[in-house]
Structures are given as C-alpha cells and as structure tokens.
Design a protein around this motif. Sequence first.
Motif, short mmCIF file in Angstrom:
data_model
loop_
_atom_site.label_atom_id
_atom_site.label_comp_id
_atom_site.label_asym_id
_atom_site.label_seq_id
_atom_site.Cartn_x
_atom_site.Cartn_y
_atom_site.Cartn_z
N SER A 199 1.32 -1.06 -0.51
CA SER A 199 -0.18 0.05 0.00
C SER A 199 1.35 0.60 -0.25
N GLN A 201 1.49 3.09 2.08
CA GLN A 201 1.53 4.11 4.01
C GLN A 201 2.40 4.63 3.97
N LYS A 204 2.44 8.16 1.88
CA LYS A 204 1.33 9.13 2.26
C LYS A 204 1.61 9.73 3.20
N ARG A 223 0.38 -7.61 -3.19
CA ARG A 223 0.32 -8.49 -1.71
C ARG A 223 0.59 -10.39 -2.05
N GLN A 237 -6.45 0.09 -4.25
CA GLN A 237 -7.20 0.80 -3.20
C GLN A 237 -7.52 2.11 -3.57
N ASP A 239 -7.04 5.81 -1.95
CA ASP A 239 -6.09 5.43 -0.86
C ASP A 239 -6.09 7.83 -0.67
N HIS A 452 -3.92 -3.44 13.51
CA HIS A 452 -3.43 -2.77 11.29
C HIS A 452 -2.32 -2.03 10.82
N HIS A 453 -1.66 -1.71 11.28
CA HIS A 453 0.24 -1.45 10.65
C HIS A 453 0.75 -0.80 11.95
N GLY A 489 -10.28 0.84 5.67
CA GLY A 489 -9.47 0.76 7.52
C GLY A 489 -8.67 1.61 7.29
N GLY A 490 -8.46 1.94 7.97
CA GLY A 490 -7.45 3.57 8.10
C GLY A 490 -6.80 3.52 9.46
N SER A 491 -6.19 4.68 10.48
CA SER A 491 -5.87 5.02 11.17
C SER A 491 -6.00 6.33 11.46
N ARG A 493 -2.74 8.72 13.23
CA ARG A 493 -1.05 7.73 12.16
C ARG A 493 -0.42 8.41 14.20
N GLY A 534 -5.25 7.95 8.07
CA GLY A 534 -6.18 8.96 6.66
C GLY A 534 -6.66 7.37 6.14
N LEU A 535 -7.56 7.04 5.32
CA LEU A 535 -7.91 5.18 5.39
C LEU A 535 -7.62 5.36 3.55
N ALA A 536 -8.00 3.79 3.78
CA ALA A 536 -7.51 2.82 2.32
C ALA A 536 -8.99 2.18 1.71
#
Length: 592
Positions: A199, A201, A204, A223, A237, A239, A452-453, A489-491, A493, A534-536
């Motif tokens: 992604s 991630q 961004k 993946r 995505q 994104d 999540h990550h 999903g996202g978060s 950061r 953010g979110l994707a």
Amino acid sequence: MKNMSAPRVYCGSLREGDIGQRVSVCGWVARNRDLGALIFIDVRDREGIVQCVFDRSINDELAEKAFALRAEYTVRITGTVRMRSAINDKIPTGKIEIVAEELELYSASETPPFEISDDVNVNDALRLKYRYLDLRRPSLQKTLAIRHRVAKITRDYFDENGFFEIETPILTKSTPEGARDYLVPSRVHPGKFYALPQSPQQYKQLLMLSGFDRYFQIARCFRDEDLRADRQPEFTQIDLEMSFINEDDIMSIQEGFMKRVFKDILNVDVQTPFLRMPWQEAMDRFGSDKPDMRFGFELKDISDIVKDCGFGVFSGPVAEGGSVRLINIEGGAAAFPRKKIDKLGDFAKTYHAKGLAWTRLHEGAVTSSYAKFLTEEENAAILERAGAKDGDLVLIVGDAKNEIVWAALGALRCEVAKQMDLIDPMDFKFLWVTEFPMFEYSEEDGRYYAMHHPFTAPMVEDEDKILTDKASCRARAYDIVLNGTELGGGSIRINTPEMQEKAFRALGISDEDIQERFGHLVNAFKYGAPPHGGLAYGLDRLCMLMAGATSIRDVIAFPKVQNASDLMMACPDVVDQKQLDDLCIACTKTEE
Ligand code: ASP
C-alpha cells in the motif's frame, strides 16, 4: 463517404424515441436467425443488444450477406429504426428494430470456445483463458462500467474537497510487518531488491510531512499471500490521507463520499452519519469486526449461567478462560429441522468450533441437544437470556478461545440469515468499527503483531499500555463496514519519533532494524510532523458490492486465479537465461 448520414449509435441505447432515425450500429453478431423471407441479426456492443432485420424481398443480395454472418463476426449495420411487430420486453431495446440497408463485415470469427452469454455455465479456467471473450458478456461490461464510474466519482469528489491526487512509486523498499512482498531484483545493484508496494502507506504519511495536507490516489497494491475468494495478488485501493484532523473529520469526508457514490451509481440514498461501534462491542454482539447489520440474531454470553453446570462441554470452556455464547434465530425453528441443524453443526466446525448445541422450540414442543445435562433452572435461564419463544431456534457454541466462539457464531448468524432469505442485497447498512486492539497475538509465532499497521496511534488513554499491557491497548483505528464486508480501514497515525520507536519496540523490532527498515520515517518525524490520519478502501470490493457480483474477479478486467497465475497471458513464466544473468539470479528450483 459511406454512412455519413447515419451516426454511429450504441446498439443498447436505441429506444422508441429513435423510431424513424437512420443509424449505424457497430458490434458483434450475437445471434443469426433465418426465417426465410427475413433474416434477423442481433448485434451486441457494450451497451446492449439490438435486433436488425434483413428483408429478402427488399434487398436479396444484402440479405444473403447477412445470412452468412456467424456468432461474433464484427459488423457495422446501417438502417432505419422502426417499431417491432413482436415486442420483446426482456431487453431494453425490445420495442424496436433496425431495418438494415447496409452491412459492412469488419472481420469474421472462429467459433468461440464458449457462448458469449450470462446464462451459460462455463468452466472458470476456460473463461479466464479467453478473458477477452468473457469480457464481452453483458454482466462484465456492466461491472467494468460501474468501476469506471466509481473511479470517476472518486476523482471528482476528492478534488472538490481539496485533495490532490499524487502518485507514489511502484518500485519501493521491502519492509517487514506486513504480508509477504513481491520482490523485483535490481540489475544495477546486484543482490538488491525493490518490493512492490503493499500500500502507499509510508509515502502518503511522508507526503503529509511535506505539506500536502489532503492526498488521495487510486493505487495499485501487491501482496504475495495465499489467495482466498475475495483476494487478488494485485488489487486497487482508493487511498487517502489528511493532516490536522481527527477521526470525526476523516469519517465525515468518507460518509459524504459513500453518499455520492451510491446516489450517482445506484440511486440509493445512504443515511449519514453512519453508526459507530467499538470493536469489542462488535465482537460481543455480532461475533465479527465487520458485522452485517441488516439482520439481528445477536450473540449473548451465557458463561455466567453455565460456568458451574454439570455439563463439561459448557463449564469446561468457561473454566479455561473462554466462554459459552448463543444466538437466537427468531422464527428459525420451522426453517431448520433436525437434519438442517446438523448441517449447521458441520458449518460451525469449519470455524474450529468443537460442536453446536441447540434448542428448537417448534409448535409447542421443545427439543434440545443439551437440556438433559442441565438443571431446569439452568435451561430456563438460558432460554430467558436468549429471549427465545415458540418458533425460535437457539444455537450455542462454547470454547476455551473466545475467538472461536465469535467466529463460529458470527458466521452462523450470517449463514442462517442467508438460508432464511432475510438478506436484501439492495439494503446498504454502513457502520464504522472503532477502537480496535492495537496488537494481536500470534500463537504460531509467539509474538504480537500490529492489528492495523505499526504506524497506527494508540488511543490517548491507552498510550501507557503500549509496552506494558499490549493485550488491552486500543488503537485509533477504524474500519468502514458495509453489509458484512470491510470496505476500507485506516487510522490516526503516530506523529512523533518517540512514539513511533516505542511502537516498533512493542513489536519486538530491534533498534538496528528500526533504523535500517524504517529510518526514513522515524527521521522524517524529527522535522515537524503534522497530526495526520487516513484510510484506504478496497476499490475492487466496493465495486463488487455495488455491482452485486460475488467475486472481485468480476470487477477486475484481467484477474489472476487462485495460484496467482494469469491464465490468458500464461504468466508467471520462465525468462531467458540472459535476463537472469543480467540480474545475477540463479534459480534453485523450477516448476515442472
Ligand atoms: N494502508 C492501510 C491499508 O492498506 C490503510 C491505511 O491505514 O490508510 O490497510
């Protein structure tokens, strides 16, 4: 020039209002029917099918040319639109036909390996080998049109809301902590590899540091995982990332986006704001972190009732730290006679449940798989907790692992709703699932992973737990869920080097690895990082749901199959020794 007076129109676009117009249609012959005096040719293009009629009494030579047409020949037919004498109300063009005046044959076709139709049953491998023919099917033409519309609305909507579309690299760095990477060997740097992005991630987040406070991209991601039904090795995505925001800002932008997409494409009015539910509540009530909210059958915990009962199947799991829970299938007794309940038991076992206990309350009679092992009070308390009445079916799963209880009952409630035909595909129920656990424990690896990550911020009130109480540390992560599917999903950061290092350390990543693998990000945070998040979205999944398709393959023009190969291109494939030599690569094993 020929046909100057007849504009080209799409076959599927013609209607009664076009009667009397002289038009040209271009496309593929879907059907040829010879009725002696008249020859009917159905022509298909991306918008649909139209009937063209050739009349021998008017132009025998032209009719003879039409007679020779076979399925999938490519043609241009010019003629005048008229009312049909026999109306076909199954197709949108069924009220009209084109009386052919000219016919141009562009190219002939061999007999295709399968009929181009949505109604024929054809083996998937054959379809995918000839994907260019498969794509001619009306349903696939429709889903790819929907996909185009979603992409277009994405660009419009995010542009209108101040987002910049910025591309990020496809050749990038392999970082641990995700799925397996696809690697690309470097010719210039022998022994070194790029990775294809799982992604965008990190890029961004770095763009947020660079001051592009609203970013989006329709991004291809890769993946190297074992494929499941709704996974592809490469997928797309939507994104996005924003700075100087909190969860509410991100969610309200997304709600507006969903509203727009669903209105413009399906003419469905989506209700906003969406319901929000903490992860723990979603698990406890629905046994899933992506619950389908179109029907009830909520889980209820009966561990307190059965913990001291004489029935080990119930008391055992509670003693071992797990739980016993039930769902009450209201009105389910009639739909599930004994044999069908046994099938549900087999279904539950695929989720590693050891078994399925049940009580069926049918026409005044109560039958149960477990009642004889419990006291009258215990049985009554269970049915009371379930809220069960005559006509209902109570399903119970217990296990020392709550995850198994949730998974089995969560899947059962969906399966039962499906079998009882309670699911309306045109009812779109959105939900935000929030407050995810920060970490999840892998028994196999004996360690914690980021749920999540590793760039996800902990909840402010749980910040202290990040190193000391990982099991109960919650994250500022959220998923957008639609009808039992995680759309995205996202978060929020982490945006300080201290917290980021702490998060890596919590995951057991050594200081050396932090520098080597994530040094760019940790260092970047030293130069003024805005609060960001953010979110994707999974674009493929979103399109799949909107198109009413059952597999993401149906919304991807050229998908891969289960073993990650492209049957049409026949790849992956071997390459020349020279190419390997250039890359300094020697294969230690090759496929037969
Ligand atoms: N990059 C994340 C993912 O692919 C989404 C995000 O956190 O924005 O799941």
